[in-house]
Design a protein around this motif. Structure first.
Motif, short mmCIF file in Angstrom:
data_model
loop_
_atom_site.label_atom_id
_atom_site.label_comp_id
_atom_site.label_asym_id
_atom_site.label_seq_id
_atom_site.Cartn_x
_atom_site.Cartn_y
_atom_site.Cartn_z
N ASN A 114 48.02 40.61 28.85
CA ASN A 114 47.11 40.76 29.82
C ASN A 114 46.53 41.99 30.00
O ASN A 114 45.38 42.57 30.34
CB ASN A 114 47.88 40.30 31.08
N SER A 115 47.05 43.15 29.24
CA SER A 115 46.48 44.53 29.38
C SER A 115 45.57 44.70 28.19
O SER A 115 44.87 45.80 28.59
CB SER A 115 47.70 45.60 29.12
N HIS A 116 45.25 43.86 27.18
CA HIS A 116 44.51 44.17 26.13
C HIS A 116 43.09 43.56 26.58
O HIS A 116 42.23 43.87 26.09
CB HIS A 116 45.01 43.65 25.07
N ILE A 117 43.09 42.66 27.62
CA ILE A 117 41.87 42.04 27.84
C ILE A 117 40.83 42.72 28.70
O ILE A 117 39.65 42.52 28.69
CB ILE A 117 41.84 40.42 28.48
N GLY A 118 41.34 43.57 29.37
CA GLY A 118 40.47 44.47 30.34
C GLY A 118 41.12 44.32 31.61
O GLY A 118 42.18 43.87 32.06
N ASN A 119 40.83 45.14 32.66
CA ASN A 119 41.20 45.54 33.85
C ASN A 119 41.05 44.25 34.71
O ASN A 119 39.59 43.54 34.84
CB ASN A 119 40.52 46.59 34.57
N LEU A 120 41.87 43.80 35.40
CA LEU A 120 41.79 42.62 36.37
C LEU A 120 42.08 42.94 37.83
O LEU A 120 42.97 43.83 37.98
CB LEU A 120 42.68 41.29 35.99
N TYR A 121 41.67 42.58 38.64
CA TYR A 121 41.70 42.90 40.24
C TYR A 121 42.02 41.69 41.00
O TYR A 121 41.46 40.45 40.59
CB TYR A 121 40.44 43.34 40.82
N VAL A 122 42.61 41.87 42.07
CA VAL A 122 42.86 40.79 43.02
C VAL A 122 42.70 41.19 44.56
O VAL A 122 42.87 42.28 44.73
CB VAL A 122 44.41 40.34 43.02
N LYS A 123 42.08 40.44 45.24
CA LYS A 123 41.74 40.48 46.68
C LYS A 123 42.49 39.52 47.40
O LYS A 123 42.47 38.24 47.00
CB LYS A 123 40.27 40.46 46.86
N ARG A 124 43.24 39.75 48.35
CA ARG A 124 43.94 38.67 49.35
C ARG A 124 43.18 38.47 50.43
O ARG A 124 42.92 39.83 51.38
CB ARG A 124 45.41 39.16 49.49
N GLY A 125 42.68 37.54 50.88
CA GLY A 125 42.01 37.12 52.07
C GLY A 125 43.31 36.66 53.25
O GLY A 125 44.25 36.38 53.22
N GLU A 126 42.22 36.18 54.25
CA GLU A 126 43.07 35.42 55.31
C GLU A 126 43.59 34.01 54.87
O GLU A 126 43.06 33.42 54.08
CB GLU A 126 42.05 35.25 56.56
N LYS A 127 44.99 33.83 55.22
CA LYS A 127 45.72 32.55 54.66
C LYS A 127 44.81 31.28 55.14
O LYS A 127 44.36 31.39 56.13
CB LYS A 127 47.02 32.32 55.39
N GLY A 128 44.64 30.35 54.22
CA GLY A 128 43.85 29.12 54.55
C GLY A 128 42.32 29.25 54.23
O GLY A 128 41.76 28.38 54.37
N THR A 129 41.94 30.18 53.96
CA THR A 129 40.44 30.31 53.64
C THR A 129 40.39 30.58 52.00
O THR A 129 41.11 30.72 51.37
CB THR A 129 39.98 31.89 54.01
N ARG A 130 38.99 30.32 51.54
CA ARG A 130 38.63 30.63 50.14
C ARG A 130 38.80 31.61 49.61
O ARG A 130 39.00 31.87 48.15
CB ARG A 130 37.22 30.02 50.04
N ASP A 131 39.06 32.77 50.30
CA ASP A 131 39.47 34.07 50.00
C ASP A 131 40.81 34.56 50.04
O ASP A 131 41.17 35.58 49.71
CB ASP A 131 38.31 35.22 50.69
N GLU A 132 41.75 33.48 50.32
CA GLU A 132 43.19 33.88 50.40
C GLU A 132 43.85 34.54 48.78
O GLU A 132 44.50 35.36 48.93
CB GLU A 132 43.91 32.68 50.55
N PHE A 133 43.27 34.18 47.79
CA PHE A 133 43.49 34.79 46.60
C PHE A 133 42.30 34.67 45.56
O PHE A 133 41.72 33.46 45.49
CB PHE A 133 44.53 33.96 45.87
N VAL A 134 41.83 36.09 45.26
CA VAL A 134 40.48 36.01 44.53
C VAL A 134 41.02 37.09 43.49
O VAL A 134 41.40 37.98 43.68
CB VAL A 134 39.36 36.51 45.17
N MET A 135 40.76 36.55 42.09
CA MET A 135 40.85 37.46 40.99
C MET A 135 39.59 37.84 40.46
O MET A 135 38.49 36.87 40.45
CB MET A 135 41.71 36.68 39.97
N GLY A 136 39.33 39.05 40.24
CA GLY A 136 37.81 39.40 39.70
C GLY A 136 37.87 40.38 38.50
O GLY A 136 38.94 41.13 38.28
N PHE A 137 36.92 40.41 37.68
CA PHE A 137 36.98 41.42 36.76
C PHE A 137 35.14 41.73 36.69
O PHE A 137 34.34 40.83 36.65
CB PHE A 137 37.48 41.04 35.45
#
Length: 163
Positions: free
Chosen positions: A25-48
Motif C-alpha cells: 500500500n505504501s508503494h502505490i501513492g498516498n491515500l487519504y480518508v475522511k470520516r463524515g457523519e454516521k449514516g451519510t454517504r460521507d461516513e467513510f471516504v477514501m481519496g487520492f
C-alpha cells in the motif's frame, strides 16, 4: 512528486506505522480518508490524487490502481460501516470500469454496506471524480472469528492533510 493537495478534512493513511519494511500500500501513492457523519454517504471516504506513476501507457488511471483502492474501500470502509475494527481479507471482488481518470484528478471511493453476516461482509463500492463514476465494484470480505488484527497497523495521520 507533485503535491496531493487533498480537500479539507482528508487525513493521510499511514499503512506502515512501526514496520521495518514498507508494504504494498505504501508503494502505490498516498491515500487519504475522511470520516463524515454516521449514516451519510460521507461516513467513510477514501481519496487520492492521480499522479503519472499511477497511469497506464494511454495516460489514464491504471485499472490495477483502481482495483487496489476499491479493495481498500470495500474492506476498510465496509468494515467501518459495519462497526468492525479488524483486518478483513477479501475473498471475492468484481469490477466494472466505467470511465477514465487522468493525471491531476482527485478520486474518491465510497462503500455501501450491503449485508454483514457472522462470517462475511458484502459491500458495493464506487470510485468517482467529482460526480462522475469511474469504477463500480462489489466486494465480499471474510470476517475472521476472534479478535484478529485491527486493520493491520494502518492509522490516520493525526494532522489534517490540509488546514
Amino acid at each position: 512528486m507533485p503535491s496531493d493537495d487533498p480537500p479539507t478534512g482528508f487525513r493521510k493513511v499511514d499503512f506502515d506505522r512501526d514496520r521495518p519494511e514498507p508494504t504494498f500500500n505504501s508503494h502505490i501513492g498516498n491515500l487519504y480518508v475522511k470520516r463524515g457523519e454516521k449514516g451519510t454517504r460521507d461516513e467513510f471516504v477514501m481519496g487520492f490524487r492521480v499522479h503519472q506513476h499511477m497511469c497506464n501507457p494511454a495516460g489514464g488511471l491504471h485499472g490495477g490502481m483502481m482495483m487496489t483502492v476499491a479493495d481498500l474501500v470495500g474492506a476498510m470502509g465496509g468494515g467501518t460501516l459495519a462497526g468492525l475494527r479488524k483486518f478483513l481479507p477479501t475473498v471475492n471482488m468484481t469490477f466494472d470500469f466505467v470511465a477514465p481518470a487522468k493525471v491531476g484528478d482527485w478520486v474518491e471511493g465510497r462503500p455501501e454496506l450491503v449485508r454483514a453476516t457472522r462470517s462475511l461482509l458484502f459491500t458495493n463500492i464506487y470510485l468517482t471524480v467529482g460526480e462522475e463514476k469511474i469504477l463500480r465494484a462489489s466486494s465480499i470480505c471474510k470476517i475472521p472469528s476472534g479478535d484478529g488484527l485491527a486493520f493491520g497497523k494502518a492509522k490516520l495521520v493525526r494532522e489534517d492533510a490540509k488546514p
